[in-house]
Structure formats: structure tokens, C-alpha cells
Design a protein around this motif. Structure first.
Motif, mmCIF file in Angstrom:
data_model
loop_
_atom_site.group_PDB
_atom_site.id
_atom_site.type_symbol
_atom_site.label_atom_id
_atom_site.label_comp_id
_atom_site.label_asym_id
_atom_site.label_seq_id
_atom_site.Cartn_x
_atom_site.Cartn_y
_atom_site.Cartn_z
ATOM 1 N N HIS A 227 0.817 -1.227 0.000
ATOM 2 C CA HIS A 227 0.000 0.000 0.000
ATOM 3 C C HIS A 227 0.844 1.269 0.000
ATOM 4 N N MET A 228 2.046 1.184 -0.544
ATOM 5 C CA MET A 228 2.968 2.311 -0.531
ATOM 6 C C MET A 228 2.581 3.361 -1.574
ATOM 7 N N SER A 229 2.922 4.616 -1.280
ATOM 8 C CA SER A 229 2.644 5.717 -2.202
ATOM 9 C C SER A 229 3.820 6.004 -3.114
ATOM 10 N N GLU A 230 5.013 5.584 -2.702
ATOM 11 C CA GLU A 230 6.227 5.829 -3.486
ATOM 12 C C GLU A 230 7.228 4.725 -3.223
ATOM 13 N N LEU A 231 7.858 4.222 -4.295
ATOM 14 C CA LEU A 231 8.877 3.187 -4.174
ATOM 15 C C LEU A 231 10.247 3.788 -4.452
ATOM 16 N N ASN A 232 11.188 3.573 -3.554
ATOM 17 C CA ASN A 232 12.539 4.120 -3.715
ATOM 18 C C ASN A 232 13.535 3.081 -4.217
ATOM 19 N N VAL A 233 13.052 1.870 -4.526
ATOM 20 C CA VAL A 233 13.942 0.788 -4.932
ATOM 21 C C VAL A 233 13.425 0.158 -6.220
ATOM 22 N N LYS A 234 14.304 -0.580 -6.880
ATOM 23 C CA LYS A 234 13.947 -1.282 -8.106
ATOM 24 C C LYS A 234 14.300 -2.758 -7.974
ATOM 25 N N LYS A 235 13.597 -3.577 -8.724
ATOM 26 C CA LYS A 235 13.847 -5.014 -8.724
ATOM 27 C C LYS A 235 15.294 -5.293 -9.088
ATOM 28 N N GLY A 236 15.913 -6.181 -8.321
ATOM 29 C CA GLY A 236 17.291 -6.581 -8.589
ATOM 30 C C GLY A 236 18.335 -5.865 -7.777
ATOM 31 N N THR A 237 17.955 -4.776 -7.087
ATOM 32 C CA THR A 237 18.923 -4.032 -6.282
ATOM 33 C C THR A 237 19.046 -4.641 -4.888
ATOM 34 N N MET A 238 20.188 -4.406 -4.262
ATOM 35 C CA MET A 238 20.430 -4.880 -2.898
ATOM 36 C C MET A 238 20.167 -3.746 -1.912
ATOM 37 N N VAL A 239 19.633 -4.099 -0.748
ATOM 38 C CA VAL A 239 19.395 -3.112 0.306
ATOM 39 C C VAL A 239 19.989 -3.617 1.611
ATOM 40 N N LYS A 240 20.307 -2.682 2.476
ATOM 41 C CA LYS A 240 20.772 -3.001 3.821
ATOM 42 C C LYS A 240 19.650 -2.754 4.818
ATOM 43 N N LYS A 241 19.717 -3.442 5.929
ATOM 44 C CA LYS A 241 18.741 -3.219 6.984
ATOM 45 C C LYS A 241 18.682 -1.745 7.351
ATOM 46 N N GLY A 246 10.875 3.212 0.550
ATOM 47 C CA GLY A 246 9.756 3.948 -0.025
ATOM 48 C C GLY A 246 8.939 4.631 1.050
ATOM 49 N N LEU A 247 7.756 5.120 0.643
ATOM 50 C CA LEU A 247 6.872 5.868 1.546
ATOM 51 C C LEU A 247 5.521 5.174 1.667
ATOM 52 N N SER A 248 4.936 5.257 2.843
ATOM 53 C CA SER A 248 3.624 4.657 3.072
ATOM 54 C C SER A 248 2.554 5.399 2.290
ATOM 55 N N GLY A 249 1.400 4.735 2.116
ATOM 56 C CA GLY A 249 0.308 5.356 1.378
ATOM 57 C C GLY A 249 -0.999 4.626 1.567
ATOM 58 N N SER A 250 -1.892 4.784 0.599
ATOM 59 C CA SER A 250 -3.221 4.169 0.679
ATOM 60 C C SER A 250 -3.599 3.559 -0.671
ATOM 61 N N SER A 251 -2.623 3.003 -1.362
ATOM 62 C CA SER A 251 -2.878 2.390 -2.662
ATOM 63 C C SER A 251 -3.397 0.961 -2.487
ATOM 64 N N GLY A 252 -4.108 0.461 -3.502
ATOM 65 C CA GLY A 252 -4.638 -0.893 -3.442
ATOM 66 C C GLY A 252 -5.940 -0.966 -2.672
ATOM 67 N N ARG A 253 -6.245 -2.163 -2.110
ATOM 68 C CA ARG A 253 -7.493 -2.351 -1.351
ATOM 69 C C ARG A 253 -7.262 -1.960 0.101
ATOM 70 N N VAL A 254 -7.678 -0.763 0.451
ATOM 71 C CA VAL A 254 -7.428 -0.232 1.792
ATOM 72 C C VAL A 254 -8.632 0.577 2.269
ATOM 73 N N THR A 255 -8.644 0.824 3.577
ATOM 74 C CA THR A 255 -9.628 1.737 4.153
ATOM 75 C C THR A 255 -9.015 3.092 4.454
ATOM 76 N N GLY A 256 -7.693 3.188 4.366
ATOM 77 C CA GLY A 256 -6.991 4.440 4.638
ATOM 78 C C GLY A 256 -5.496 4.193 4.614
ATOM 79 N N PRO A 257 -4.683 5.236 4.739
ATOM 80 C CA PRO A 257 -3.227 5.075 4.680
ATOM 81 C C PRO A 257 -2.688 4.244 5.841
ATOM 82 N N HIS A 258 -1.785 3.340 5.531
ATOM 83 C CA HIS A 258 -1.119 2.522 6.550
ATOM 84 C C HIS A 258 -0.058 1.685 5.850
ATOM 85 N N LEU A 259 0.723 0.946 6.622
ATOM 86 C CA LEU A 259 1.653 -0.031 6.070
ATOM 87 C C LEU A 259 1.185 -1.430 6.429
ATOM 88 N N HIS A 260 1.042 -2.276 5.432
ATOM 89 C CA HIS A 260 0.857 -3.705 5.653
ATOM 90 C C HIS A 260 2.232 -4.344 5.549
#
Length: 288
Positions: A227-241, A246-260
Motif C-alpha cells: 500500500h505504498m505511495s512511493e517506491l525508492n527501490v527497483k527489482k534486482g537491487t540490494m538493500v541493507k537493513k 519507499g513511503l507509506s500510502g493508501s494504494s490498493g485495497r485499503v480503508t486508509g493510509p497505513h503499512l501492511h
């Protein structure tokens, strides 16, 4: 942070092997853990629960230990279970049995009101949702033998939990699913962190989960951020803990903004907070 299930480990002396197992009773939707100490002339292979096989991996932080994770399905009914442990002693193939019990977690129900087009799908949306589900399951079913986990897990943000794992979900008066993750309160635009190091294996907008990121941590473990509003990463990249993915949002099937936030183990959805505690207290203990 809130955890739902505390595992008590003990040494299983009935085996000729040095094995530590999770509590003999495990709730549906939770994860069980077996640990094996490195022994001379012993080669650990796999464990089998009913018709499912699970790999035994080397502990990423301890060369003297091995471990296996056993996810218990949300739909599993209370029953006694037997795990078969397969190993070689020299050139001789051997196995040992371990018994444990699955108990009912007694998850609650929750009623949600969402856009009806997200509940009763037209043909185009059905095809899209089906394709996205198949794509995701292909990812979850693959197992990376390398572990990217170099330290303990963290939660993606520090916030109030608004919906626990496992709740049966009634959408617009119709029971459709159960909650396969943990929801955190998050206003639009809240930065979200990777819960551990790994490889981005999915980063796209999807019908149900909206802006979605999935991280492969190795050893069949995946973390999911929906349910993110913005993605800061791309498929295939490595990330550290702790990296901002990205940023939270209210995309997809939701009742309001949150993180699943979800965790998959061997393709199975499991309680993410219980899993984090299990790993941090046993496999990744003492790391930061």
C-alpha cells in the motif's frame, strides 16, 4: 513493539543428535524452529512435515549451528504432527522423528468497508489480480541458499499496530480472506525501512496491495511492504537493513493510509512479529 508468541527452546535428548526444538505446541499461522549443532561425521539434509520438505541451512552467524524453519499454515487445524529429520552419518542415510502439536490461535474477525470494485472484480481486474498472485507465488516458492541476514530484524517503522496478523476479514459484509500481515499506522509519505538486508525481488503497483516491495533475505525468507505511495527501490537491487525503501500510502485495497507488513517463509504467510522475535532470540541473537 508487540509480540504474540514466545518460544521456549530446550535440548532434545532422545536423539543421538544435538537438536534444539521450538516449544512442542505451535499455533496456526506461526513459525517453528529447529536448531542443529555441527557434529563430526553428521551431514544434515532436510526435514519433512507430511508432504512438505524444508531445507536445513547453516546459521548465518554461527558456523557451528544449522537451522530449519517450519511455517504452520493459517488453515491448519489442531492436531498432532510428526517431523522427519533426514541426515547422513558417514555414508549411512538416517532419519529421526519429532512430535509436536498445532493449536488454534483463535484469531478474531474484523469488518472493513472498501471500494466495492476491490471486492467484486470485473473480468479485467480478475485477470490482473490472478496474474499478480501467480507472479508473487513464483517468487515466494523459490529459495535462495545464500543468507543476506547479517544482523537482527527490525520493524519497518515505529508506530501503533492497527490490525494484527490472522484476523478473518469481512469486506463489505462478505468474508473474503484473513489478514496475512501486520498493519502499522502510517500517514501518507511516512518513510519505511527494510527490516533486514536482502535483494529486491518485486517493486511495482499491484491491484490488491497497491505499491508493493518484496525483499528476499535468503533461506526462503521474504518480507513484504504493501500500500505504498512511493517506491525508492527497483527489482534486482540490494538493500541493507534500515534503508528507506519507499513511503507509506493508501494504494490498493485499503480503508486508509497505513503499512501492511508481512513475512513469507517457504512461501507461507506467517505472523511477522512472532517470526522476528523467533529469529532475533535464537538465530540472530546478540546482533545489531
Amino acid at each position: 513493539m508487540r509480540f504474540f508468541f514466545l518460544f521456549s527452546l530446550f535440548t532434545c535428548s532422545v536423539f543421538a543428535l544435538n537438536i534444539k526444538i521450538a516449544n512442542e505446541t505451535v499455533s496456526n499461522g506461526k513459525t517453528a524452529l529447529l536448531e542443529f549443532k555441527k557434529e563430526k561425521n553428521i551431514s544434515y539434509e532436510e526435514i519433512v512435515l507430511e508432504d512438505k520438505k524444508y531445507k536445513i541451512f547453516k546459521n548465518p552467524l554461527n558456523d557451528e549451528m544449522f537451522y530449519a524453519l517450519v511455517p504452520i499454515s493459517y488453515y491448519e487445524k489442531p492436531s498432532d504432527k510428526k517431523i522427519e529429520i533426514y541426515y547422513k552419518q558417514g555414508s549411512e542415510q538416517k532419519s529421526k522423528s519429532l512430535l509436536f502439536r498445532v493449536e488454534d490461535a483463535n484469531y478474531e474477525k474484523e469488518t472493513l468497508s472498501v471500494d466495492n470494485s476491490k471486492v467484486v472484480l470485473n473480468e479485467k481486474d480478475k485477470q490482473r489480480a490472478s496474474k499478480e498472485y501467480a507472479e508473487a507465488m513464483e517468487i515466494y516458492k523459490s529459495v535462495t541458499d545464500k543468507s543476506y541476514m547479517e544482523s537482527d530484524f527490525i520493524v519497518p517503522l515505529k508506530s501503533k499496530i492497527t490490525s494484527d496478523f490472522g484476523k478473518a476479514r469481512v469486506y463489505n459484509g462478505s468474508l473474503k480472506s484473513y489478514h496475512g500481515g501486520t498493519d502499522f499506522r502510517a500517514n501518507d509519505g511516512t518513510p519505511l525501512m527494510a527490516c533486514n538486508s536482502g535483494k529486491i525481488v518485486l517493486a511495482k503497483d499491484r491491484f490488491y496491495s497497491g505499491g508493493s516491495v518484496v525483499i528476499d533475505h535468503g533461506h526462503g525468507v521474504y518480507s513484504c511492504y504493501f500500500h505504498m505511495s512511493e517506491l525508492n527501490v527497483k527489482k534486482g537491487t540490494m538493500v541493507k537493513k534500515g534503508d528507506i525503501i519507499g513511503l507509506s500510502g493508501s494504494s490498493g485495497r485499503v480503508t486508509g493510509p497505513h503499512l501492511h507488513f508481512g513475512i513469507r517463509v517457504a512461501a507461507q504467510q506467517v505472523d511477522p512479529l512472532q517470526f522476528i522475535e523467533l529469529m532475533n532470540e535464537n538465530i540472530l541473537k546478540g546482533t545489531k
